[in-house]
Each structure stands twice: as C-alpha cells, then as structure tokens.
Scaffold this active site. Structure first.
Site, PDB file in Angstrom:
ATOM      1  N   ASP A  23      31.000 -37.627   6.169  1.00 27.88           N
ATOM      2  CA  ASP A  23      29.968 -36.596   6.217  1.00 27.88           C
ATOM      3  C   ASP A  23      30.028 -35.856   7.553  1.00 27.88           C
ATOM      4  O   ASP A  23      29.832 -36.449   8.606  1.00 27.88           O
ATOM      5  CB  ASP A  23      28.598 -37.242   6.038  1.00 27.88           C
ATOM      6  CG  ASP A  23      27.482 -36.243   5.774  1.00 27.88           C
ATOM      7  OD1 ASP A  23      27.551 -35.117   6.305  1.00 27.88           O
ATOM      8  OD2 ASP A  23      26.537 -36.594   5.046  1.00 27.88           O
ATOM      9  N   HIS A  45      29.695 -34.345   3.051  1.00 27.04           N
ATOM     10  CA  HIS A  45      28.343 -33.887   2.754  1.00 27.04           C
ATOM     11  C   HIS A  45      28.362 -32.972   1.527  1.00 27.04           C
ATOM     12  O   HIS A  45      29.251 -32.145   1.365  1.00 27.04           O
ATOM     13  CB  HIS A  45      27.834 -33.108   3.975  1.00 27.04           C
ATOM     14  CG  HIS A  45      26.363 -32.907   4.006  1.00 27.04           C
ATOM     15  ND1 HIS A  45      25.481 -33.849   4.494  1.00 27.04           N
ATOM     16  CD2 HIS A  45      25.605 -31.840   3.641  1.00 27.04           C
ATOM     17  CE1 HIS A  45      24.259 -33.381   4.427  1.00 27.04           C
ATOM     18  NE2 HIS A  45      24.298 -32.158   3.900  1.00 27.04           N
TER      19      HIS A  45
END
Length: 232
Positions: A170, A201
């Site tokens: 992420d 993400h």
C-alpha cells in the site's frame, strides 16, 4: 430501488444526503458503505446496489457535504485525484463520525430495529475503525484504512467484531504502519486482520485501474461471510 435520501444531523442543525439501496423484501440487516476521498461516486453506489441485491438495506452517506455536497471524483484522473487529496485535508473526521452515527440511527429506524454493519475504503477504512471505537454499530470492516496506527489508543473501546483488509504494498500505508497495526491489535480479540501480499491501495475499488479482480473477490467474500455471521 435506489435513490438519495435526507438524514438529519445528530444535533439537528442540518441535514445531508445518503444514497440508499433497498433489497426486495425484508432486509437481513443494514450495511453502511463509507466513501473513499472521491465521494459517493459510481463505484460506491455500485457497492450499495450489490449489498441490496444480497438482501441488505444499504446506505452511503455523503460525508463531504459540509465541503461540497454530492462531489464525485475519479481516482484515475490526476486532477481529480489531487482535488480529492485536498478535500481529505479539509475534512472534519469527528464531524464525519457524527454523521455516520446519524446514518446508523436512520438505518435502524428504517428497518424498525436490527443490526447495522459498516464497511469503508481508504478514508472510509479509517472511519470504519473510528466508528468501531466510537459508535454503536454491530460489525465493522475497513479496506486499506489510512493512519490506523495513530488510533490504536482508542481500541479499548471496541466491543464488536472488526475486520481489516491490508494490502502489503500500500503506497499510502507504509510497512512500518502495517507492522504497528499488527502488533498493536494482536491482543484484541475483537479484531481480525488479513494481509494481501504485494497489492496496493484501492485493490477492491469497484471500477477503474486500481482494481485487482482476484484479490477484490477474495476480500469481498471474506467481508460477506463476516457480515453474514455477525449481523444475523
């Protein structure tokens, strides 16, 4: 059937809209879908529609209404992504939690009582965790929630089940933050964390370049099973 409906704020000083999707027949329970920084856009509305198709009453409150009502942005458009970052910086998260609490109350009243689950993405993942600490919802799911390491001192208030989906690559939740989440929540019996190796993400976005179909299907299946268990 789906449309925007008005919800009164907790203090009665105003109102905001929520996208509401209704199932055929009596709802199993209600699920509140908490937006990303892109507003209640088509992707969030599709998630509501999917939950309604699965038998749940689904609400997606317009949490940016104090900044600009009904904003819809696209993560794949650079200018709109930057605009979304700006809105995130202006957003009053405590007021957002109050609006989520108002949405919980509205959903329960709509059903004549019953359980309410919450699921959020990005900013919404953070707000889902905050809601687990601060509201009377019944089950909480966060996808790639940002800055949760800074909220760990509130976890003592969690009394209902929480599920967190964490992509290990992420770009907005670095490895040290993920480590802090795992270590800080390891002894909390209410919280379950799932890692998604090598994913970034936004992997469960309903549409657009960020989506990873295989991982989104896996995570969404886990979320569906989680709600089926804890909202029954």
């Amino acid at each position: 059937m789906a449309e925007f409906e008005s919800i009164a704020t907790l203090d009665g000083s105003g109102s905001f809209d929520a996208y509401v999707a209704r199932p055929d027949g009596t709802p199993k329970a209600a699920i509140i879908i908490i937006q990303e920084i892109f507003g209640v856009n088509e992707g969030i509305r599709r998630k509501c529609d999917a939950w309604a198709a699965a038998g749940y009453l689904a609400y997606a409150p317009d949490l940016f209404w104090r900044l600009r009502p009904h904003i819809e942005l696209d993560a794949d458009v650079p200018e709109e992504l930057q605009e979304a970052f700006g809105l995130f910086g202006q957003f009053d998260q405590d007021a957002g939690i109050a609006d989520i609490e108002a949405t919980i109350k509205a959903a329960r009243a709509d059903m004549g009582g019953g359980k309410v689950g919450l699921v959020g993405y990005c900013l919404g993942g953070r707000l889902a965790f905050m809601s687990a600490c601060r509201t009377d919802g019944d089950a909480f799911v966060g996808y790639y929630g940002v800055g949760i390491d800074g909220l760990l001192n509130e976890q003592h208030a969690i009394g209902k089940p929480v599920l967190l989906h964490i992509p290990t690559a992420d770009g907005f939740v670095p490895a040290e933050t993920q480590k802090a989440m795992h270590e800080g929540l390891s002894d909390n019996r209410h919280v379950t964390l799932y890692d998604y190796e090598g994913l970034d993400h936004g992997f469960a976005a309903e549409m657009g370049a960020r989506r990873n179909e295989e991982a989104a299907t896996l995570a969404d299946g886990r979320t569906a099973a989680f709600f089926a268990e804890h909202l029954a």
